[in-house]
Motif scaffolding. Structure first.
Motif, PDB file in Angstrom:
ATOM      1  N   LYS A  31      72.864  67.323  36.000  1.00 24.75           N
ATOM      2  CA  LYS A  31      73.224  68.501  35.220  1.00 24.75           C
ATOM      3  C   LYS A  31      72.060  69.094  34.437  1.00 24.75           C
ATOM      4  CE  LYS A  31      77.875  66.686  34.652  1.00 24.75           C
ATOM      5  NZ  LYS A  31      78.807  66.019  33.769  1.00 24.75           N
ATOM      6  N   VAL A  32      71.096  68.297  34.038  1.00 22.56           N
ATOM      7  CA  VAL A  32      70.054  68.818  33.141  1.00 22.56           C
ATOM      8  C   VAL A  32      68.628  68.601  33.643  1.00 22.56           C
ATOM      9  CG1 VAL A  32      71.504  68.612  31.089  1.00 22.56           C
ATOM     10  CG2 VAL A  32      69.993  66.719  31.721  1.00 22.56           C
ATOM     11  N   GLU A  33      68.468  67.991  34.794  1.00 22.30           N
ATOM     12  CA  GLU A  33      67.130  67.693  35.278  1.00 22.30           C
ATOM     13  C   GLU A  33      66.242  68.932  35.382  1.00 22.30           C
ATOM     14  OE1 GLU A  33      69.923  66.505  36.517  1.00 22.30           O
ATOM     15  OE2 GLU A  33      69.702  64.355  36.931  1.00 22.30           O
ATOM     16  N   ASP A  34      66.848  70.077  35.661  1.00 25.99           N
ATOM     17  CA  ASP A  34      66.072  71.311  35.821  1.00 25.99           C
ATOM     18  C   ASP A  34      65.568  71.887  34.497  1.00 25.99           C
ATOM     19  OD1 ASP A  34      66.357  71.205  38.545  1.00 25.99           O
ATOM     20  OD2 ASP A  34      68.035  72.618  38.633  1.00 25.99           O
ATOM     21  N   LEU A  35      66.003  71.328  33.372  1.00 25.50           N
ATOM     22  CA  LEU A  35      65.536  71.827  32.075  1.00 25.50           C
ATOM     23  C   LEU A  35      64.062  71.513  31.841  1.00 25.50           C
ATOM     24  CD1 LEU A  35      68.484  70.962  29.669  1.00 25.50           C
ATOM     25  CD2 LEU A  35      67.719  73.233  30.371  1.00 25.50           C
ATOM     26  N   SER A  36      63.579  70.402  32.406  1.00 27.89           N
ATOM     27  CA  SER A  36      62.201  70.009  32.145  1.00 27.89           C
ATOM     28  C   SER A  36      61.685  69.091  33.244  1.00 27.89           C
ATOM     29  CB  SER A  36      62.105  69.286  30.801  1.00 27.89           C
ATOM     30  OG  SER A  36      60.790  68.843  30.557  1.00 27.89           O
ATOM     31  N   ASP A  37      60.450  69.329  33.677  1.00 32.45           N
ATOM     32  CA  ASP A  37      59.812  68.422  34.631  1.00 32.45           C
ATOM     33  C   ASP A  37      59.470  67.097  33.956  1.00 32.45           C
ATOM     34  OD1 ASP A  37      59.936  70.245  36.696  1.00 32.45           O
ATOM     35  OD2 ASP A  37      57.947  71.066  36.267  1.00 32.45           O
ATOM     36  N   ASP A  38      59.245  67.144  32.646  1.00 29.21           N
ATOM     37  CA  ASP A  38      58.938  65.953  31.856  1.00 29.21           C
ATOM     38  C   ASP A  38      60.206  65.528  31.136  1.00 29.21           C
ATOM     39  OD1 ASP A  38      56.116  65.857  32.362  1.00 29.21           O
ATOM     40  OD2 ASP A  38      55.879  67.533  30.986  1.00 29.21           O
ATOM     41  N   ARG A  39      60.717  64.360  31.501  1.00 29.27           N
ATOM     42  CA  ARG A  39      61.931  63.861  30.849  1.00 29.27           C
ATOM     43  C   ARG A  39      61.936  62.343  30.898  1.00 29.27           C
ATOM     44  NH1 ARG A  39      63.077  65.818  35.717  1.00 29.27           N
ATOM     45  NH2 ARG A  39      64.137  64.483  37.215  1.00 29.27           N
ATOM     46  N   LEU A  40      62.740  61.778  30.020  1.00 27.55           N
ATOM     47  CA  LEU A  40      62.914  60.333  29.977  1.00 27.55           C
ATOM     48  C   LEU A  40      64.360  60.032  30.326  1.00 27.55           C
ATOM     49  CD1 LEU A  40      61.701  57.560  29.288  1.00 27.55           C
ATOM     50  CD2 LEU A  40      62.497  57.921  26.942  1.00 27.55           C
ATOM     51  N   HIS A  41      64.550  59.180  31.324  1.00 22.03           N
ATOM     52  CA  HIS A  41      65.894  58.800  31.745  1.00 22.03           C
ATOM     53  C   HIS A  41      66.114  57.353  31.303  1.00 22.03           C
ATOM     54  CE1 HIS A  41      69.043  58.666  35.223  1.00 22.03           C
ATOM     55  NE2 HIS A  41      69.577  58.527  34.035  1.00 22.03           N
TER      56      HIS A  41
END
Length: 173
Positions: free
Chosen positions: A129-139
């Motif tokens: 749902k939110v991966e497209d908000l930022s190329d840099d993210r912490l899962h």
């Protein structure tokens, strides 16, 4: 002739990963406080885990570590809560996407892309749902330890995507 586009090619490879054992709810909050020291405005944190895994407990620790106003509670029924900073740090935007159905369309209604540059955005149940908000993210993925008599034991896997995250960052936790 150009090769056909493979959607899996668009998924960025993890830049860093670390695994931790958490023995109690207080240790989960402490992990959140330690993680908060690494976070800065513009960071997107996705939290995954079954109901009761400790996503909100971790977020409480993030709020304490970031020094934000207000008690951090599950935003399940309001979808999103903004906790302004008490000091000069970033606000914490805490989102529970559990009741949201399809992808980024419903998430766009929350205007997270507007909040993201100046805030730390934490999304529970954000997978797909939110991966497209930022190329840099912490899962952050939280699992209960199966077959253990102590209901508070968890394993936590942190996976950083993009240039923002390094092995050194995550292993320091």
């Amino acid at each position: 002739m150009e090769a056909p586009h493979n959607p899996a090619d668009a998924v960025p490879a993890p830049a860093a990963a670390a695994g931790l054992a958490v023995e109690s709810a207080e240790e989960m909050r402490d992990l959140g406080r330690r993680l908060a020291k690494l976070l800065r405005p513009g960071d997107l944190v996705m939290l995954t885990g079954e109901l009761g895994a400790g996503k909100t407990t971790l977020t409480r620790g993030l709020g304490e570590g970031l020094g934000v106003r207000g008690a951090v509670t599950s935003p399940t029924f309001v979808i999103a809560r903004v906790h302004p900073p008490l000091t000069g740090g970033p606000a914490l935007v805490h989102v529970d996407a559990y009741r949201l159905g399809g992808g980024l369309d419903e998430m766009e209604d929350l205007d997270l892309d507007v909040s993201l540059p100046d805030s730390v955005v934490v999304v529970e149940w954000g997978d797909g749902k939110v991966e497209d908000l930022s190329d840099d993210r912490l899962h952050v993925v939280i699992h209960r330890v199966v077959g253990d008599t102590d209901d508070d034991r968890r394993t936590v896997t942190l996976t950083g995507y993009g240039a923002r995250w390094t092995e050194t960052d995550l292993r320091s936790l």
